[in-house]
Design a protein around this motif. Structure first.
Motif, mmCIF file in Angstrom:
data_model
loop_
_atom_site.group_PDB
_atom_site.id
_atom_site.type_symbol
_atom_site.label_atom_id
_atom_site.label_comp_id
_atom_site.label_asym_id
_atom_site.label_seq_id
_atom_site.Cartn_x
_atom_site.Cartn_y
_atom_site.Cartn_z
ATOM 1 N N THR A 33 0.840 -1.194 0.000
ATOM 2 C CA THR A 33 0.000 0.000 0.000
ATOM 3 C C THR A 33 0.879 1.249 0.000
ATOM 4 O O THR A 33 1.874 1.325 0.714
ATOM 5 C CB THR A 33 -0.915 0.009 1.232
ATOM 6 O OG1 THR A 33 -1.877 -1.049 1.116
ATOM 7 C CG2 THR A 33 -1.653 1.327 1.367
ATOM 8 N N GLY A 35 0.748 5.668 0.019
ATOM 9 C CA GLY A 35 -0.103 6.775 0.420
ATOM 10 C C GLY A 35 0.495 8.126 0.092
ATOM 11 O O GLY A 35 1.696 8.245 -0.138
ATOM 12 N N PHE A 47 -3.223 12.927 6.233
ATOM 13 C CA PHE A 47 -3.494 11.946 5.191
ATOM 14 C C PHE A 47 -4.249 12.599 4.035
ATOM 15 O O PHE A 47 -5.150 13.404 4.249
ATOM 16 C CB PHE A 47 -4.315 10.810 5.795
ATOM 17 C CG PHE A 47 -4.896 9.857 4.803
ATOM 18 C CD1 PHE A 47 -6.243 9.887 4.504
ATOM 19 C CD2 PHE A 47 -4.103 8.910 4.188
ATOM 20 C CE1 PHE A 47 -6.798 9.002 3.601
ATOM 21 C CE2 PHE A 47 -4.638 8.009 3.283
ATOM 22 C CZ PHE A 47 -5.989 8.059 2.995
ATOM 23 N N ALA A 50 -4.736 6.932 -0.213
ATOM 24 C CA ALA A 50 -3.957 5.695 -0.181
ATOM 25 C C ALA A 50 -4.480 4.759 -1.260
ATOM 26 O O ALA A 50 -5.643 4.844 -1.675
ATOM 27 C CB ALA A 50 -4.038 5.029 1.184
ATOM 28 N N THR A 58 -8.937 2.179 -3.089
ATOM 29 C CA THR A 58 -8.372 3.479 -2.736
ATOM 30 C C THR A 58 -9.120 4.060 -1.547
ATOM 31 O O THR A 58 -10.228 3.625 -1.201
ATOM 32 C CB THR A 58 -8.467 4.460 -3.919
ATOM 33 O OG1 THR A 58 -9.835 4.581 -4.319
ATOM 34 C CG2 THR A 58 -7.634 3.982 -5.099
ATOM 35 N N ASP A 108 -4.536 3.293 6.915
ATOM 36 C CA ASP A 108 -4.277 4.218 5.817
ATOM 37 C C ASP A 108 -3.935 5.619 6.304
ATOM 38 O O ASP A 108 -3.081 6.284 5.732
ATOM 39 C CB ASP A 108 -5.494 4.309 4.887
ATOM 40 C CG ASP A 108 -5.639 3.083 4.000
ATOM 41 O OD1 ASP A 108 -6.679 2.975 3.330
ATOM 42 O OD2 ASP A 108 -4.732 2.238 3.980
ATOM 43 N N THR A 109 -4.606 6.067 7.344
ATOM 44 C CA THR A 109 -4.438 7.444 7.812
ATOM 45 C C THR A 109 -3.391 7.566 8.923
ATOM 46 O O THR A 109 -3.141 8.667 9.403
ATOM 47 C CB THR A 109 -5.764 7.997 8.337
ATOM 48 O OG1 THR A 109 -6.172 7.205 9.467
ATOM 49 C CG2 THR A 109 -6.859 7.924 7.279
ATOM 50 N N TYR A 114 3.463 3.906 8.241
ATOM 51 C CA TYR A 114 4.216 3.932 6.990
ATOM 52 C C TYR A 114 5.712 3.852 7.285
ATOM 53 O O TYR A 114 6.226 4.534 8.170
ATOM 54 C CB TYR A 114 3.872 5.197 6.197
ATOM 55 C CG TYR A 114 2.486 5.141 5.627
ATOM 56 C CD1 TYR A 114 1.372 5.402 6.430
ATOM 57 C CD2 TYR A 114 2.264 4.792 4.300
ATOM 58 C CE1 TYR A 114 0.085 5.327 5.916
ATOM 59 C CE2 TYR A 114 0.986 4.727 3.776
ATOM 60 C CZ TYR A 114 -0.103 4.986 4.597
ATOM 61 O OH TYR A 114 -1.376 4.915 4.094
#
Length: 127
Positions: A33, A35, A47, A50, A58, A108-109, A114
């Protein structure tokens, strides 16, 4: 060694468009993934969007939904962010990031989820 390099930033008038790119090397790009995040002066990094490794799913921040499209070309090891109808509040340094371990939409956020980050590209929207 993983390397992420953003490009495509610049100065644009409100209502205009920009396409950011993130070129990746040193990893199996299609597995992970990716982002986009951004950080405006004096504000926390936030964010933006992503995309899954295969590009099938997405996720977008509410602030950009409908104006921004995230995509990727796994054959070129490159991710994109097409930004339309830009506003002054979109002014920020935009960063691409790659996530190798934490899986699931929830992460994701989450900035700390990451593992690798680019150096950022400046986007300035004049009103």
């Amino acid at each position: 060694q993983v390397q992420l390099v953003e490009s495509g930033g610049g100065l644009v008038q409100a209502g205009g468009s920009l396409r950011l790119s993130c070129a990746a090397s040193g990893l199996t790009f299609s597995e992970y993934t990716m982002g986009w995040f951004r950080q405006a002066p004096g504000k926390d990094r936030e964010f933006v969007a992503a995309i899954r490794g295969n590009g099938a799913s997405t996720n977008y921040a509410d602030s950009v939904k409908g104006r921004v499209t995230i995509s990727r070309d796994n054959a070129k090891n490159t991710m994109y962010l097409q930004m339309n109808s830009l506003k002054a509040e979109d002014t920020a340094v935009y960063y691409c990031a790659e996530r190798t371990s934490a899986s699931g939409r929830f992460y994701d956020t989450v900035i700390s989820a990451y593992d690798y980050w680019g150096q950022g590209t400046q986007v300035t929207v004049s009103s």
